[in-house]
Design a protein around this motif. Sequence first.
Motif, PDB file in Angstrom:
ATOM      1  N   ARG A 101      46.320 -34.284  33.623  1.00 54.25           N
ATOM      2  CA  ARG A 101      46.189 -35.299  34.677  1.00 54.25           C
ATOM      3  C   ARG A 101      44.835 -35.995  34.653  1.00 54.25           C
ATOM      4  O   ARG A 101      44.685 -37.106  35.163  1.00 54.25           O
ATOM      5  CB  ARG A 101      46.360 -34.629  36.048  1.00 54.25           C
ATOM      6  CG  ARG A 101      47.747 -34.090  36.320  1.00 54.25           C
ATOM      7  CD  ARG A 101      47.736 -33.165  37.528  1.00 54.25           C
ATOM      8  NE  ARG A 101      46.982 -33.758  38.635  1.00 54.25           N
ATOM      9  CZ  ARG A 101      46.525 -33.061  39.673  1.00 54.25           C
ATOM     10  NH1 ARG A 101      46.739 -31.768  39.737  1.00 54.25           N
ATOM     11  NH2 ARG A 101      45.871 -33.668  40.645  1.00 54.25           N
ATOM     12  N   PHE A 102      43.851 -35.339  34.069  1.00 57.91           N
ATOM     13  CA  PHE A 102      42.485 -35.861  34.135  1.00 57.91           C
ATOM     14  C   PHE A 102      42.037 -36.547  32.838  1.00 57.91           C
ATOM     15  O   PHE A 102      41.010 -37.216  32.815  1.00 57.91           O
ATOM     16  CB  PHE A 102      41.499 -34.719  34.442  1.00 57.91           C
ATOM     17  CG  PHE A 102      41.747 -34.066  35.776  1.00 57.91           C
ATOM     18  CD1 PHE A 102      41.126 -34.541  36.925  1.00 57.91           C
ATOM     19  CD2 PHE A 102      42.604 -32.985  35.890  1.00 57.91           C
ATOM     20  CE1 PHE A 102      41.349 -33.948  38.158  1.00 57.91           C
ATOM     21  CE2 PHE A 102      42.840 -32.379  37.113  1.00 57.91           C
ATOM     22  CZ  PHE A 102      42.212 -32.858  38.251  1.00 57.91           C
ATOM     23  N   THR A 103      42.761 -36.344  31.766  1.00 62.81           N
ATOM     24  CA  THR A 103      42.351 -36.920  30.482  1.00 62.81           C
ATOM     25  C   THR A 103      43.239 -38.108  30.127  1.00 62.81           C
ATOM     26  O   THR A 103      44.393 -38.190  30.538  1.00 62.81           O
ATOM     27  CB  THR A 103      42.417 -35.861  29.361  1.00 62.81           C
ATOM     28  OG1 THR A 103      43.742 -35.331  29.285  1.00 62.81           O
ATOM     29  CG2 THR A 103      41.438 -34.722  29.634  1.00 62.81           C
ATOM     30  N   GLN A 104      42.690 -39.002  29.330  1.00 66.62           N
ATOM     31  CA  GLN A 104      43.371 -40.262  29.006  1.00 66.62           C
ATOM     32  C   GLN A 104      44.251 -40.173  27.766  1.00 66.62           C
ATOM     33  O   GLN A 104      44.998 -41.086  27.453  1.00 66.62           O
ATOM     34  CB  GLN A 104      42.329 -41.374  28.796  1.00 66.62           C
ATOM     35  CG  GLN A 104      41.447 -41.627  30.011  1.00 66.62           C
ATOM     36  CD  GLN A 104      42.263 -42.029  31.232  1.00 66.62           C
ATOM     37  OE1 GLN A 104      43.129 -42.889  31.145  1.00 66.62           O
ATOM     38  NE2 GLN A 104      41.993 -41.392  32.366  1.00 66.62           N
ATOM     39  N   ASP A 105      44.142 -39.067  27.040  1.00 69.02           N
ATOM     40  CA  ASP A 105      44.883 -38.954  25.790  1.00 69.02           C
ATOM     41  C   ASP A 105      46.398 -38.938  26.026  1.00 69.02           C
ATOM     42  O   ASP A 105      46.877 -38.364  27.000  1.00 69.02           O
ATOM     43  CB  ASP A 105      44.514 -37.658  25.062  1.00 69.02           C
ATOM     44  CG  ASP A 105      43.020 -37.587  24.773  1.00 69.02           C
ATOM     45  OD1 ASP A 105      42.528 -38.462  24.065  1.00 69.02           O
ATOM     46  OD2 ASP A 105      42.380 -36.653  25.282  1.00 69.02           O
ATOM     47  N   ILE A 106      47.113 -39.533  25.124  1.00 71.37           N
ATOM     48  CA  ILE A 106      48.574 -39.462  25.141  1.00 71.37           C
ATOM     49  C   ILE A 106      48.977 -38.543  23.984  1.00 71.37           C
ATOM     50  O   ILE A 106      48.792 -38.870  22.811  1.00 71.37           O
ATOM     51  CB  ILE A 106      49.221 -40.853  24.965  1.00 71.37           C
ATOM     52  CG1 ILE A 106      48.805 -41.777  26.108  1.00 71.37           C
ATOM     53  CG2 ILE A 106      50.739 -40.720  24.890  1.00 71.37           C
ATOM     54  CD1 ILE A 106      49.260 -43.201  25.946  1.00 71.37           C
ATOM     55  N   SER A 107      49.469 -37.388  24.350  1.00 67.66           N
ATOM     56  CA  SER A 107      49.808 -36.396  23.334  1.00 67.66           C
ATOM     57  C   SER A 107      51.019 -36.852  22.521  1.00 67.66           C
ATOM     58  O   SER A 107      52.060 -37.172  23.076  1.00 67.66           O
ATOM     59  CB  SER A 107      50.098 -35.045  23.991  1.00 67.66           C
ATOM     60  OG  SER A 107      50.533 -34.128  23.017  1.00 67.66           O
ATOM     61  N   VAL A 108      50.843 -36.868  21.201  1.00 69.94           N
ATOM     62  CA  VAL A 108      51.943 -37.217  20.304  1.00 69.94           C
ATOM     63  C   VAL A 108      52.293 -35.966  19.508  1.00 69.94           C
ATOM     64  O   VAL A 108      51.466 -35.435  18.765  1.00 69.94           O
ATOM     65  CB  VAL A 108      51.539 -38.354  19.343  1.00 69.94           C
ATOM     66  CG1 VAL A 108      52.708 -38.670  18.411  1.00 69.94           C
ATOM     67  CG2 VAL A 108      51.116 -39.592  20.108  1.00 69.94           C
ATOM     68  N   ARG A 109      53.496 -35.465  19.703  1.00 65.77           N
ATOM     69  CA  ARG A 109      53.880 -34.250  18.983  1.00 65.77           C
ATOM     70  C   ARG A 109      53.951 -34.543  17.477  1.00 65.77           C
ATOM     71  O   ARG A 109      54.604 -35.466  17.042  1.00 65.77           O
ATOM     72  CB  ARG A 109      55.245 -33.745  19.458  1.00 65.77           C
ATOM     73  CG  ARG A 109      55.183 -33.041  20.799  1.00 65.77           C
ATOM     74  CD  ARG A 109      56.527 -32.417  21.138  1.00 65.77           C
ATOM     75  NE  ARG A 109      56.921 -31.387  20.214  1.00 65.77           N
ATOM     76  CZ  ARG A 109      56.518 -30.120  20.284  1.00 65.77           C
ATOM     77  NH1 ARG A 109      55.673 -29.767  21.222  1.00 65.77           N
ATOM     78  NH2 ARG A 109      56.935 -29.233  19.415  1.00 65.77           N
ATOM     79  N   LYS A 110      53.210 -33.743  16.733  1.00 72.69           N
ATOM     80  CA  LYS A 110      53.217 -33.869  15.278  1.00 72.69           C
ATOM     81  C   LYS A 110      53.847 -32.601  14.732  1.00 72.69           C
ATOM     82  O   LYS A 110      53.155 -31.644  14.376  1.00 72.69           O
ATOM     83  CB  LYS A 110      51.795 -34.085  14.771  1.00 72.69           C
ATOM     84  CG  LYS A 110      51.160 -35.362  15.341  1.00 72.69           C
ATOM     85  CD  LYS A 110      49.789 -35.633  14.759  1.00 72.69           C
ATOM     86  CE  LYS A 110      49.203 -36.932  15.294  1.00 72.69           C
ATOM     87  NZ  LYS A 110      47.861 -37.228  14.755  1.00 72.69           N
ATOM     88  N   GLU A 111      55.175 -32.614  14.707  1.00 75.07           N
ATOM     89  CA  GLU A 111      55.922 -31.394  14.439  1.00 75.07           C
ATOM     90  C   GLU A 111      55.619 -30.791  13.077  1.00 75.07           C
ATOM     91  O   GLU A 111      55.570 -29.573  12.933  1.00 75.07           O
ATOM     92  CB  GLU A 111      57.428 -31.662  14.582  1.00 75.07           C
ATOM     93  CG  GLU A 111      57.836 -31.935  16.022  1.00 75.07           C
ATOM     94  CD  GLU A 111      59.335 -32.100  16.178  1.00 75.07           C
ATOM     95  OE1 GLU A 111      60.057 -31.860  15.192  1.00 75.07           O
ATOM     96  OE2 GLU A 111      59.766 -32.471  17.286  1.00 75.07           O
ATOM     97  N   LYS A 112      55.409 -31.630  12.077  1.00 71.14           N
ATOM     98  CA  LYS A 112      55.130 -31.109  10.736  1.00 71.14           C
ATOM     99  C   LYS A 112      53.816 -30.339  10.723  1.00 71.14           C
ATOM    100  O   LYS A 112      53.712 -29.270  10.102  1.00 71.14           O
ATOM    101  CB  LYS A 112      55.087 -32.265   9.723  1.00 71.14           C
ATOM    102  CG  LYS A 112      55.015 -31.794   8.277  1.00 71.14           C
ATOM    103  CD  LYS A 112      56.237 -30.950   7.901  1.00 71.14           C
ATOM    104  CE  LYS A 112      56.155 -30.489   6.451  1.00 71.14           C
ATOM    105  NZ  LYS A 112      57.260 -29.578   6.103  1.00 71.14           N
ATOM    106  N   LEU A 113      52.803 -30.869  11.413  1.00 67.81           N
ATOM    107  CA  LEU A 113      51.521 -30.175  11.493  1.00 67.81           C
ATOM    108  C   LEU A 113      51.677 -28.839  12.217  1.00 67.81           C
ATOM    109  O   LEU A 113      51.125 -27.813  11.803  1.00 67.81           O
ATOM    110  CB  LEU A 113      50.489 -31.039  12.221  1.00 67.81           C
ATOM    111  CG  LEU A 113      50.006 -32.298  11.503  1.00 67.81           C
ATOM    112  CD1 LEU A 113      49.085 -33.107  12.412  1.00 67.81           C
ATOM    113  CD2 LEU A 113      49.264 -31.932  10.210  1.00 67.81           C
ATOM    114  N   GLU A 114      52.436 -28.851  13.304  1.00 69.99           N
ATOM    115  CA  GLU A 114      52.662 -27.619  14.067  1.00 69.99           C
ATOM    116  C   GLU A 114      53.426 -26.597  13.231  1.00 69.99           C
ATOM    117  O   GLU A 114      53.100 -25.402  13.244  1.00 69.99           O
ATOM    118  CB  GLU A 114      53.434 -27.938  15.350  1.00 69.99           C
ATOM    119  CG  GLU A 114      52.620 -28.756  16.352  1.00 69.99           C
ATOM    120  CD  GLU A 114      53.457 -29.218  17.531  1.00 69.99           C
ATOM    121  OE1 GLU A 114      54.684 -28.951  17.548  1.00 69.99           O
ATOM    122  OE2 GLU A 114      52.888 -29.844  18.444  1.00 69.99           O
TER     123      GLU A 114
END
Length: 343
Positions: A101-114
């Motif tokens: 809620r406090f950070t501006q980042d938009i998390s993009v799931r990078k499934e291959k990296l995970e």
Amino acid sequence: MKNYYYVTANTAVGFVNLLPSNLERIQQIFRLKHSSQTVKAKILKDIITKYEATYEVEVLKSALGEHYLDGVVIPEKGLAFLNDSIIPDDMREGIELDLNRFTQDISVRKEKLEENFIHYTEKAYKHLETGLRIHDDLEEIYIKEMNFKRADEIADTFIQEVLEGQSKKDQGGHEYHRLFGTTTVDGPVNVVPHITEKLSCVFYVKGRAGTGKSTFMKKVASACIEYGYDTEIYHCSFDPNSIDMVLVPDLDFCIFDSTDPHEFFPTREGEVVIDLYEETVKPGTDEKYAGEINKINDHYKSYMKKSVAELKKAGKYLETLEQQFSCTEQERKEIIHFIEQQL
């Protein structure tokens, strides 16, 4: 003042989590939720800075590596701030703090990296498992040359000495299960010097594989707990069924496995070596089996090195995943302010 230890580890039986016993007597738990391990570590470091001058702060280091943290516990305040990724599924306690809620980042799931992070971490566990099986062969050499009666005598005498003059309490002490190190992307790491430096009495247990170091310490721990003393039990991060350290704060002593890869030697008064090889194993055993011992040592250590190599690969994928996140100074201040409002 800060006290460091681990509650998670990369081991021969996979990822191990010993968190629950360390939350005994903690009344308020905050779960830090965020897509980034780095962001959560920064907030935990800010919490440490806020409290360390006034309270004894327990810092839960991370099996992911030196740049990350698992949590912060402040026993005097009955407070714990935990990285939500280490909280067991069956643990319901705690207030969730969604830092997204406090950070501006938009998390993009990078499934291959995970997937790659998980893949190489699992490969590391397989190498550790293989290394442990080979290490068991080393134990067999010393077990057949060991005087178990003498080992029992040493343990009994030690327990009598540390508990001499102490009255048995009405109820048993609490067991805190922890680790003083683990294998990470940085190789085998530990915080033994940090733990031992505050104690008046430190006993360095020397020996070989299978010479009863863990059994000795388990007996010491059981006796102290039975007498009513809270006892910190530090598990081996290679084989978590074994014990590498027992620390009893009220008796101001610890006893620990001081052999490779966490070998240390006494440097001050009050530090004593207990050598179980010298005391319990038939003289000349090292020499008699030198060729076999060296071969097994080299073999199992080769798998330890392979596990570190795989963890390093996993760590690179984690670093790449983390690059999409950031947390500004202002955002961090807002998060700490929000946390203060919840207390």
